[in-house]
Write a protein that holds these residues in place. Structure first.
Motif, PDB file in Angstrom:
ATOM      1  N   GLY A  14      36.761  19.768   0.308  1.00  0.00           N
ATOM      2  CA  GLY A  14      35.343  19.995   0.073  1.00  0.00           C
ATOM      3  C   GLY A  14      34.496  19.230   1.071  1.00  0.00           C
ATOM      4  N   TYR A  15      33.319  19.776   1.327  1.00  0.00           N
ATOM      5  CA  TYR A  15      32.289  19.040   2.075  1.00  0.00           C
ATOM      6  C   TYR A  15      31.207  18.779   1.034  1.00  0.00           C
ATOM      7  N   GLY A  16      31.201  17.616   0.436  1.00  0.00           N
ATOM      8  CA  GLY A  16      30.280  17.388  -0.683  1.00  0.00           C
ATOM      9  C   GLY A  16      30.532  18.458  -1.735  1.00  0.00           C
ATOM     10  N   ARG A  19      33.045  23.844  -1.524  1.00  0.00           N
ATOM     11  CA  ARG A  19      34.513  23.920  -1.548  1.00  0.00           C
ATOM     12  C   ARG A  19      34.958  24.816  -0.394  1.00  0.00           C
ATOM     13  N   ALA A  20      35.637  24.232   0.559  1.00  0.00           N
ATOM     14  CA  ALA A  20      35.975  24.987   1.773  1.00  0.00           C
ATOM     15  C   ALA A  20      37.404  25.522   1.756  1.00  0.00           C
ATOM     16  N   LEU A  21      38.323  24.825   1.093  1.00  0.00           N
ATOM     17  CA  LEU A  21      39.705  25.300   0.965  1.00  0.00           C
ATOM     18  C   LEU A  21      40.142  25.136  -0.475  1.00  0.00           C
ATOM     19  N   GLY A  39      37.815  35.419   8.824  1.00  0.00           N
ATOM     20  CA  GLY A  39      36.472  35.574   9.360  1.00  0.00           C
ATOM     21  C   GLY A  39      35.716  34.257   9.416  1.00  0.00           C
ATOM     22  N   ASN A  40      34.459  34.329   9.810  1.00  0.00           N
ATOM     23  CA  ASN A  40      33.619  33.135   9.896  1.00  0.00           C
ATOM     24  C   ASN A  40      33.507  32.475   8.530  1.00  0.00           C
ATOM     25  N   GLY A  41      33.704  31.166   8.523  1.00  0.00           N
ATOM     26  CA  GLY A  41      33.553  30.416   7.278  1.00  0.00           C
ATOM     27  C   GLY A  41      34.729  30.510   6.331  1.00  0.00           C
ATOM     28  N   ALA A  42      35.835  31.111   6.779  1.00  0.00           N
ATOM     29  CA  ALA A  42      37.004  31.273   5.905  1.00  0.00           C
ATOM     30  C   ALA A  42      37.692  29.945   5.621  1.00  0.00           C
ATOM     31  N   GLY A  43      37.480  28.970   6.504  1.00  0.00           N
ATOM     32  CA  GLY A  43      38.102  27.657   6.304  1.00  0.00           C
ATOM     33  C   GLY A  43      39.163  27.313   7.329  1.00  0.00           C
ATOM     34  N   LYS A  44      39.199  28.067   8.422  1.00  0.00           N
ATOM     35  CA  LYS A  44      40.237  27.864   9.440  1.00  0.00           C
ATOM     36  C   LYS A  44      40.129  26.493  10.103  1.00  0.00           C
ATOM     37  N   SER A  45      38.920  26.167  10.562  1.00  0.00           N
ATOM     38  CA  SER A  45      38.742  24.863  11.221  1.00  0.00           C
ATOM     39  C   SER A  45      38.949  23.732  10.224  1.00  0.00           C
ATOM     40  N   THR A  46      38.519  23.971   8.989  1.00  0.00           N
ATOM     41  CA  THR A  46      38.689  22.951   7.951  1.00  0.00           C
ATOM     42  C   THR A  46      40.168  22.632   7.758  1.00  0.00           C
ATOM     43  N   LEU A  47      40.999  23.665   7.773  1.00  0.00           N
ATOM     44  CA  LEU A  47      42.439  23.467   7.619  1.00  0.00           C
ATOM     45  C   LEU A  47      42.973  22.573   8.745  1.00  0.00           C
ATOM     46  N   LEU A  48      42.575  22.879   9.983  1.00  0.00           N
ATOM     47  CA  LEU A  48      43.055  22.070  11.112  1.00  0.00           C
ATOM     48  C   LEU A  48      42.543  20.638  11.012  1.00  0.00           C
ATOM     49  N   ARG A  49      41.290  20.476  10.579  1.00  0.00           N
ATOM     50  CA  ARG A  49      40.730  19.118  10.442  1.00  0.00           C
ATOM     51  C   ARG A  49      41.472  18.326   9.374  1.00  0.00           C
ATOM     52  N   ALA A  50      41.871  19.015   8.315  1.00  0.00           N
ATOM     53  CA  ALA A  50      42.594  18.312   7.243  1.00  0.00           C
ATOM     54  C   ALA A  50      43.946  17.838   7.768  1.00  0.00           C
ATOM     55  N   TYR A  57      34.995  12.941  10.008  1.00  0.00           N
ATOM     56  CA  TYR A  57      33.941  13.050  11.033  1.00  0.00           C
ATOM     57  C   TYR A  57      32.963  14.168  10.689  1.00  0.00           C
ATOM     58  N   HIS A  58      33.364  15.037   9.765  1.00  0.00           N
ATOM     59  CA  HIS A  58      32.516  16.172   9.373  1.00  0.00           C
ATOM     60  C   HIS A  58      32.037  16.027   7.935  1.00  0.00           C
ATOM     61  N   ARG A  59      32.173  14.842   7.410  1.00  0.00           N
ATOM     62  CA  ARG A  59      31.779  14.559   6.018  1.00  0.00           C
ATOM     63  C   ARG A  59      32.538  15.414   5.018  1.00  0.00           C
ATOM     64  N   PRO A  91      40.055  21.064  19.333  1.00  0.00           N
ATOM     65  CA  PRO A  91      39.005  21.520  18.421  1.00  0.00           C
ATOM     66  C   PRO A  91      38.305  22.769  18.927  1.00  0.00           C
ATOM     67  N   GLU A  92      37.557  23.422  18.036  1.00  0.00           N
ATOM     68  CA  GLU A  92      36.879  24.647  18.455  1.00  0.00           C
ATOM     69  C   GLU A  92      35.751  24.311  19.433  1.00  0.00           C
ATOM     70  N   GLY A  93      35.408  25.300  20.247  1.00  0.00           N
ATOM     71  CA  GLY A  93      34.274  25.128  21.156  1.00  0.00           C
ATOM     72  C   GLY A  93      34.606  24.375  22.424  1.00  0.00           C
ATOM     73  N   ASP A 169      42.303  25.696  17.847  1.00  0.00           N
ATOM     74  CA  ASP A 169      41.207  26.328  17.109  1.00  0.00           C
ATOM     75  C   ASP A 169      40.490  27.343  17.996  1.00  0.00           C
ATOM     76  N   GLU A 170      40.812  28.597  17.806  1.00  0.00           N
ATOM     77  CA  GLU A 170      40.199  29.719  18.519  1.00  0.00           C
ATOM     78  C   GLU A 170      40.154  29.546  20.038  1.00  0.00           C
ATOM     79  N   PRO A 171      41.328  29.421  20.648  1.00  0.00           N
ATOM     80  CA  PRO A 171      41.344  29.206  22.106  1.00  0.00           C
ATOM     81  C   PRO A 171      40.804  30.377  22.908  1.00  0.00           C
ATOM     82  N   GLU A 201      42.773  31.891  14.976  1.00  0.00           N
ATOM     83  CA  GLU A 201      42.164  32.887  15.859  1.00  0.00           C
ATOM     84  C   GLU A 201      41.369  33.916  15.072  1.00  0.00           C
ATOM     85  N   GLN A 202      40.269  34.364  15.647  1.00  0.00           N
ATOM     86  CA  GLN A 202      39.620  35.567  15.123  1.00  0.00           C
ATOM     87  C   GLN A 202      40.152  36.787  15.865  1.00  0.00           C
ATOM     88  N   ASN A 203      40.721  36.521  17.056  1.00  0.00           N
ATOM     89  CA  ASN A 203      41.342  37.597  17.818  1.00  0.00           C
ATOM     90  C   ASN A 203      42.730  37.849  17.224  1.00  0.00           C
TER      91      ASN A 203
HETATM   92  N1  LIG Z   1      30.496  19.716   8.093  1.00  0.00           N
HETATM   93  C1  LIG Z   1      30.329  20.626   7.115  1.00  0.00           C
HETATM   94  N2  LIG Z   1      29.480  20.379   6.087  1.00  0.00           N
HETATM   95  C2  LIG Z   1      29.311  21.266   5.084  1.00  0.00           C
HETATM   96  N3  LIG Z   1      29.950  22.439   5.006  1.00  0.00           N
HETATM   97  C3  LIG Z   1      30.800  22.750   6.001  1.00  0.00           C
HETATM   98  C4  LIG Z   1      31.028  21.864   7.102  1.00  0.00           C
HETATM   99  N4  LIG Z   1      31.919  22.420   7.930  1.00  0.00           N
HETATM  100  C5  LIG Z   1      32.242  23.618   7.378  1.00  0.00           C
HETATM  101  N5  LIG Z   1      31.576  23.809   6.209  1.00  0.00           N
HETATM  102  C6  LIG Z   1      31.703  24.968   5.310  1.00  0.00           C
HETATM  103  O1  LIG Z   1      33.058  25.112   4.939  1.00  0.00           O
HETATM  104  C7  LIG Z   1      33.455  26.470   4.965  1.00  0.00           C
HETATM  105  C8  LIG Z   1      34.599  26.665   5.943  1.00  0.00           C
HETATM  106  O2  LIG Z   1      34.142  26.388   7.249  1.00  0.00           O
HETATM  107  P1  LIG Z   1      35.086  26.386   8.538  1.00  0.00           P
HETATM  108  O3  LIG Z   1      34.305  25.839   9.651  1.00  0.00           O
HETATM  109  O4  LIG Z   1      36.367  25.729   8.193  1.00  0.00           O
HETATM  110  O5  LIG Z   1      35.337  27.955   8.712  1.00  0.00           O
HETATM  111  P2  LIG Z   1      36.032  28.728   9.928  1.00  0.00           P
HETATM  112  O6  LIG Z   1      37.007  29.663   9.318  1.00  0.00           O
HETATM  113  O7  LIG Z   1      36.537  27.782  10.932  1.00  0.00           O
HETATM  114  O8  LIG Z   1      34.817  29.578  10.502  1.00  0.00           O
HETATM  115  P3  LIG Z   1      34.489  30.001  12.038  1.00  0.00           P
HETATM  116  O9  LIG Z   1      35.357  31.179  12.334  1.00  0.00           O
HETATM  117  O10 LIG Z   1      33.048  30.397  11.962  1.00  0.00           O
HETATM  118  O11 LIG Z   1      34.743  28.837  12.933  1.00  0.00           O
HETATM  119  C9  LIG Z   1      32.193  27.264   5.304  1.00  0.00           C
HETATM  120  O12 LIG Z   1      31.610  27.673   4.103  1.00  0.00           O
HETATM  121  C10 LIG Z   1      31.311  26.246   6.000  1.00  0.00           C
HETATM  122  O13 LIG Z   1      29.965  26.551   5.824  1.00  0.00           O
END
Ligand SMILES: Nc1ncnc2c1ncn2[C@@H]1O[C@H](COP(=O)(O)OP(=O)(O)OP(=O)(O)O)[C@@H](O)[C@H]1O
Ligand SMILES: [Mg+2]
Length: 268
Positions: A14-16, A19-21, A39-50, A57-59, A91-93, A169-171, A201-203
Motif C-alpha cells: 500500500g501507499y498510505g 492498495r497497490a498490490l 496496464g497503467n496503474g496495475a502495480g507493475k512498478s510497485t512489484l519491482l519496488r517491493a 522512497y515512494h512512501r 527503474p522506469e523512465g 521496468d518497461e525498457p 512491459e506494456q509492450n
Molecule cells: N508513490 C505513490 N503514492 C501513492 N500511490 C502510488 C504511488 N506510486 C504508485 N501509486 C499507485 O499505486 C498503483 C500502482 O502503481 P504502479 O506505478 O505500480 O503501476 P504500474 O503498473 O507501474 O503503472 P505504469 O504502467 O503507469 O507505470 C496505482 O494506483 C498508483 O496510482
C-alpha cells in the motif's frame, strides 16, 4: 526452487490508503526470463519496488506477504543489501545522471558491487561490448544521449553491479521499434550469460517473445499467469495487450482464456 530463485508470496503493498498490490504470488526461477504485463496503474512498478526494497522512497510499504531470493527472506533488508545479493533494478523512465558523463554513470553502477576494481573493469568491458555507443560517448554528458541510448546506459549501469537477477521496468517505453528490438536482443544476451530477468512491459508482444513465463497484473492482482507462448495465444491477452481486434474473441469476451486451457485464471 533452486538457488537464485525469486519467490514472491501473497504480497500486498500500500501507499498510505492506496492498495497497490493484493496477494501477488510469483516465481522467477534461476536463469529464466519472466514477464509481467498490465496496464497503467496495475502495480507493475510497485512489484519491482517491493522486490528491490525501494518502496520506502515512494512512501509505500509491504502490508503482508513475503519476498525471498535464493531462499533468504528479504524482509528488513536495505536496498543496498538487495543489490549486493545480486538483485538489481533498472527503474522506469531510464533514469540516468544527466549532468554526469556516460563513464561516470557506469562507474556509479559499480559502487558497492562485489569484486573490486578487476570485476568493475570486466563488467565495463562487457557493457561496452553490448553497447559500443557507450564507449564512443564515454566522455559526453548522459543528458545529451538519445532516449534509446539513455535506456542502454541505464541497463549498462545495472550490469556494472553484477546482477544475477535483473528487474527491468518497461525498457522499451517510448523507443522506436528498431531500438526496442535492440534492447530486447540485449536482454536475451544478458540472460544467455545466466542472469535471470523479471521484465515489466506494456509492450506485450516484445515481452512474450522474450519470456518463458508471464503474469498479467490487473488492478494490483494477478489475473492470469502461464507459459508465455500460451498467453500470447490467449484471446484476452491478444485483445487487451496485443491490440488484436478479433471479432470472434470479442464475442467470446465473457469466456476469455478458454482457448488456452492450461492457463490458470485467478479470481479474487
Ligand atoms: N508513490 C505513490 N503514492 C501513492 N500511490 C502510488 C504511488 N506510486 C504508485 N501509486 C499507485 O499505486 C498503483 C500502482 O502503481 P504502479 O506505478 O505500480 O503501476 P504500474 O503498473 O507501474 O503503472 P505504469 O504502467 O503507469 O507505470 C496505482 O494506483 C498508483 O496510482
Ligand atoms: Mg510503472
Amino acid at each position: 526452487m533452486g538457488p537464485g530463485a525469486l519467490e514472491v508470496r501473497s504480497l500486498s503493498v500500500g501507499y498510505g490508503p492506496v492498495r497497490a498490490l493484493r496477494a501477488v504470488t510469483l516465481d522467477v526461477p534461476a536463469g529464466s526470463v519472466v514477464a509481467v504485463l498490465g496496464g497503467n496503474g496495475a502495480g507493475k512498478s510497485t512489484l519491482l519496488r517491493a522486490i528491490s526494497r525501494t518502496l520506502g522512497y515512494h512512501r509505500g510499504a509491504v502490508t503482508s506477504g513475503t519476498v525471498s531470493y535464493g531462499g533468504r527472506d528479504l524482509r528488513g533488508a536495505s536496498a543496498a543489501r538487495v543489490v549486493a545479493s545480486g538483485v538489481v533494478q533498472v527503474p522506469e523512465g531510464r533514469q540516468v545522471f544527466a549532468r554526469m558523463t556516460v563513464a561516470d554513470n557506469l562507474r556509479a553502477g559499480a559502487l558497492g558491487a562485489p569484486g573490486g576494481r578487476a570485476a568493475a573493469r570486466e563488467a565495463l568491458a562487457r557493457v561496452h561490448e553490448l553497447f559500443p555507443v557507450l564507449a564512443d560517448r564515454a566522455r559526453q554528458r548522459a543528458g545529451l544521449l538519445s532516449g534509446g541510448e539513455q535506456q542502454m546506459l541505464a541497463l549498462g549501469r545495472a550490469l556494472m553491479a553484477h546482477p544475477r537477477l535483473l528487474l527491468l521496468d518497461e525498457p522499451s517505453l517510448g523507443l522506436a521499434p528498431l531500438m526496442a528490438a535492440r534492447i530486447a536482443e540485449t536482454v536475451q544476451q544478458i540472460n544467455a550469460t545466466g542472469t535471470s530477468v523479471l521484465l515489466v512491459e506494456q509492450n506485450a508482444a516484445l515481452a512474450l517473445r522474450l519470456a518463458t513465463t508471464a503474469y498479467v497484473l490487473d488492478v494490483g492482482e494477478v489475473a492470469l499467469h502461464g507459459p508465455a507462448a500460451e498467453l500470447a495465444t490467449s484471446d484476452e491477452v491478444r485483445r487487451r495487450y496485443l491490440g488484436v481486434v478479433d471479432e470472434t474473441a470479442a464475442e467470446d469476451a465473457g469466456n476469455a482464456g478458454a482457448a488456452a486451457p492450461t492457463l490458470r485464471r485467478w479470481t479474487a
